[in-house]
Design an enzyme around this catalytic site. Structure first.
Site, PDB file in Angstrom:
ATOM      1  N   LYS A   1       0.337   4.741   3.623  1.00 37.75           N
ATOM      2  CA  LYS A   1       0.588   5.424   2.362  1.00 37.75           C
ATOM      3  C   LYS A   1       0.712   4.436   1.203  1.00 37.75           C
ATOM      4  CE  LYS A   1       0.976   9.174   4.794  1.00 37.75           C
ATOM      5  NZ  LYS A   1      -0.153  10.069   4.921  1.00 37.75           N
ATOM      6  N   ASP A   2       0.328   4.926   0.041  1.00 42.17           N
ATOM      7  CA  ASP A   2       0.425   4.144  -1.188  1.00 42.17           C
ATOM      8  C   ASP A   2       1.844   4.257  -1.748  1.00 42.17           C
ATOM      9  OD1 ASP A   2      -0.385   2.626  -3.321  1.00 42.17           O
ATOM     10  OD2 ASP A   2      -1.270   4.291  -4.421  1.00 42.17           O
ATOM     11  N   LYS A   3       2.131   3.501  -2.809  1.00 36.60           N
ATOM     12  CA  LYS A   3       3.487   3.433  -3.343  1.00 36.60           C
ATOM     13  C   LYS A   3       3.834   4.583  -4.270  1.00 36.60           C
ATOM     14  CE  LYS A   3       3.615  -1.635  -3.320  1.00 36.60           C
ATOM     15  NZ  LYS A   3       3.853  -2.831  -4.138  1.00 36.60           N
TER      16      LYS A   3
END
Length: 631
Positions: free
Chosen positions: A269-271
């Protein structure tokens, strides 16, 4: 990364902004049916701040042979808990913290007293040098306490050359026991003392006494011992944002006393989002996970739905992702003279829901906005330019923070140990790599061993990024020259073949009669992710692949990097994807979506959209097709 790439649909679209706040972009993994891997749900869903990147098995892949690797240094036979010497920040900034409970067993040796350490320092250094060390330590602490000395973080004190190895080890231990806020660094035979940035950072969160006791505990290396901090009621200390999956795992591993490689998950997952995802961790009981729940909330994570499971998760082992997104600052494109924004939105939604979107890898797959993107590191690894890959990996961003300062320091000095001290403990990959570089040197052999020191899944992540970049370029080229028509030489995936057939047998090369009969649709067309076991289209697209790889000096690449144990067979990815369960509504006053003097009053309205996507599909790419707007 996608700015010049082709679109599938031809509606006008509209402008807007996404990810104004994490709550504007919420991602929930759609889990695989429980019976496929367990009689209950997957292990401990985790809340971090992120959006999906590419899963490592996102497309149609040939079957893999099982890969065997030797276990990590604290993998087996240790009860899942590495010794303090392997995890403490005073030991080259280790990335694991011990589990709680600082009660000392009766049969354990006591920590050495300050008086005893002072005597050892005097005997090893001599009283004059020992007194200078005391003065350096006192001056440094005063500068830290006053916080008015700009060079406090760079101060060093030389203890001179110490030739005897045992004396060096004794001196390292004596300094750290007497002054736990200092670290010792060996440069050749010279020993240098400097402030411990990890110690100073921890002092911002707990008391000075707790910090001192903790670092003494770490350096003492007492077998089977544990340490706990006092409860923390300060809400500010519990705030932690901008976590990606691997950083979140670093925090969990540190708290549980296991390796990051003991965790499995279905997607990275991205931030810049709020995400919910299942995870499984080896060698940890549900009760232990429940114990650390409150501590993880301090890091910005919430652990819930905890229970046992019988096997690990795999990348791509999910049905898809559900997205709830808010698009703000709505307005027309500058070239669009339409006065009806609602009509533009409706037209865009209907078009993409009917026709789908180009299945590009999203820009966050490559490190969106970074000075060095992940695909550049992957290309260096494929070309076996190990030192270049390390230098790219440590290229800092243009910001003044502990992480980028540590990277900047390493590139300027090649002092891996010094950079280790400067790095925050959650930077797992960086610390793993630096430890090996400190031991083996910043040369081809040392950098190769450095890359081997990080888990296989992290090593291959960079190579997959390069392969993803090539796929994106190939997809855009394919649509530009052939459009949505299926032509001779295209590759299509057919389910009609025998289930036992190999993947390459299921991927069919379109013939001239196939094209004439319109036998296949564009939704069946796949493009290869480069690797050693795939076939290429036999039309202009195939020729493009060979020319593109030649440009990157990969024309003879076997897509096996033996020194790093990397094997890239390749796979096939559908060129188009469909969106499911699409719904949307506009929130705000009606006048907010009218224009005044050709300008939209965008502060009054926002677009709420939700939809489901298959694994490895990017919401930002779907939105790009809907809005005709790059992010």
């Amino acid at each position: 990364m996608l700015r010049s790439f082709s679109y599938l649909t031809d509606h006008a679209g509209f402008c807007g902004t996404i990810k104004n706040s994490p709550s504007d972009f919420v991602v929930t993994e759609i889990e695989v049916p429980e019976h496929l891997f367990r009689d209950t749900r997957a292990e401990s869903p985790q809340k971090t701040g992120e959006e999906p990147l590419e899963q490592s098995s996102p497309c149609l892949q040939p079957p893999k042979k099982l890969r065997t690797e030797p276990p990590g240094r604290c993998a087996e036979g240790r009860g899942g808990a590495p010794s303090p010497s392997e995890r403490g920040p005073s030991r080259e900034g280790g990335d694991c913290f011990p589990p709680p409970n600082n009660k000392q067993r009766e049969d354990e040796p006591e920590l050495k007293s300050g008086l005893e350490e002072a005597g050892i320092l005097d005997s090893l250094l001599g009283e004059p040098l020992s007194e200078l060390l005391y003065k350096f330590a006192g001056d440094l602490k005063d500068a830290w306490d006053l916080e008015n000395d700009a060079d406090a973080g760079t101060r060093e004190f030389s203890l001179g050359p110490v030739l005897d190895k045992k004396n060096r080890a004794d001196l390292h231990s004596a300094v750290r026991q007497k002054f736990p806020f200092l670290v010792t660094v060996t440069k050749g035979n010279e020993m240098v003392v400097k402030g411990n940035a990890d110690y100073r950072e921890l002092c911002q969160l707990v008391t000075e006494k707790e910090t001192s006791d903790f670092f003494k505990f770490l350096d003492a290396k007492l077998e089977n011992s544990t340490f706990s901090f006092e409860p923390d009621g300060d809400k500010e200390h519990r705030k932690k944002e901008n976590l990606e999956t691997l950083e979140a795992i670093g925090f969990l591993a540190a708290e549980l006393g296991v390796l990051p490689s003991d965790f499995s998950y279905t997607g990275i997952k991205d931030k810049k989002a709020i995400t919910y995802q299942p995870m499984v961790v080896k060698k940890v009981t549900p009760e232990r996970l429940k114990e650390i729940g409150s501590k993880m909330e301090k890091k910005g994570m919430r652990i819930h739905n905890i229970h046992s499971t019988c096997q690990h998760l795999k990348l791509g082992q999910l049905k898809g992702n559900h997205f709830d997104i808010v698009v703000r600052d709505l307005k027309h494109h500058s070239h669009d003279s339409s006065a009806d924004l609602k009509e533009r939105i409706s037209e865009a939604m209907e078009n993409v829901e009917t026709k789908g979107f180009v299945n590009y890898y999203g820009p966050q797959r490559f490190g969106q906005g970074q000075n060095v993107q992940t695909d550049q590191i992957g290309l260096a690894l494929l070309n076996e330019k190990m030192v270049k890959a390390v230098k790219l990996f440590f290229t800092p961003e243009d910001t003044d923070d502990p992480v980028n300062n540590a990277k900047r320091y390493f590139l300027q000095t090649e002092d891996a140990k010094g950079a280790l001290v400067m790095l925050p403990e959650f930077k797992v990959r960086e610390k793993m790599l630096l430890r090996a570089l400190n031991r083996y040197g910043v040369n081809h052999e040392g950098c190769t061993k450095g890359w081997l020191n990080i888990p296989h899944s992290m090593r291959i992540f960079y190579v997959h990024a390069y392969c993803s970049k090539i796929w994106n370029e190939a997809a855009s080229y394919r649509l530009k020259i052939y459009g949505s028509k299926v032509v001779e030489g295209d590759l299509v995936f057919s389910e009609e073949n025998d289930e036992n057939a190999s993947l390459n047998d299921k991927v069919h090369v379109v013939t001239a009669p196939d094209e004439s009969a319109n036998k296949y649709s564009i939704n069946q067309v796949v493009l290869p992710m480069v690797g050693h076991s795939i076939k290429y289209p036999s039309n202009k697209v195939g020729q493009w692949y060979h020319e593109r790889l030649s440009k990157d000096e990969l024309q003879m690449c076997k897509f096996r990097v033996s020194p790093l144990q990397l094997n890239i067979p390749g796979c096939y990815r559908p060129i188009l994807k469909n969106v499911q369960n699409l719904s949307y509504f506009l929130e705000g006053s009606e006048k907010g979506i009218q224009t005044e003097d050709n300008h939209l009053n965008e502060s009054k309205v926002s677009l709420h959209v939700s939809f489901d996507l298959d694994p490895s599909c990017y919401a930002t790419v779907c939105l790009r097709e809907i809005m005709k707007c790059d992010f």
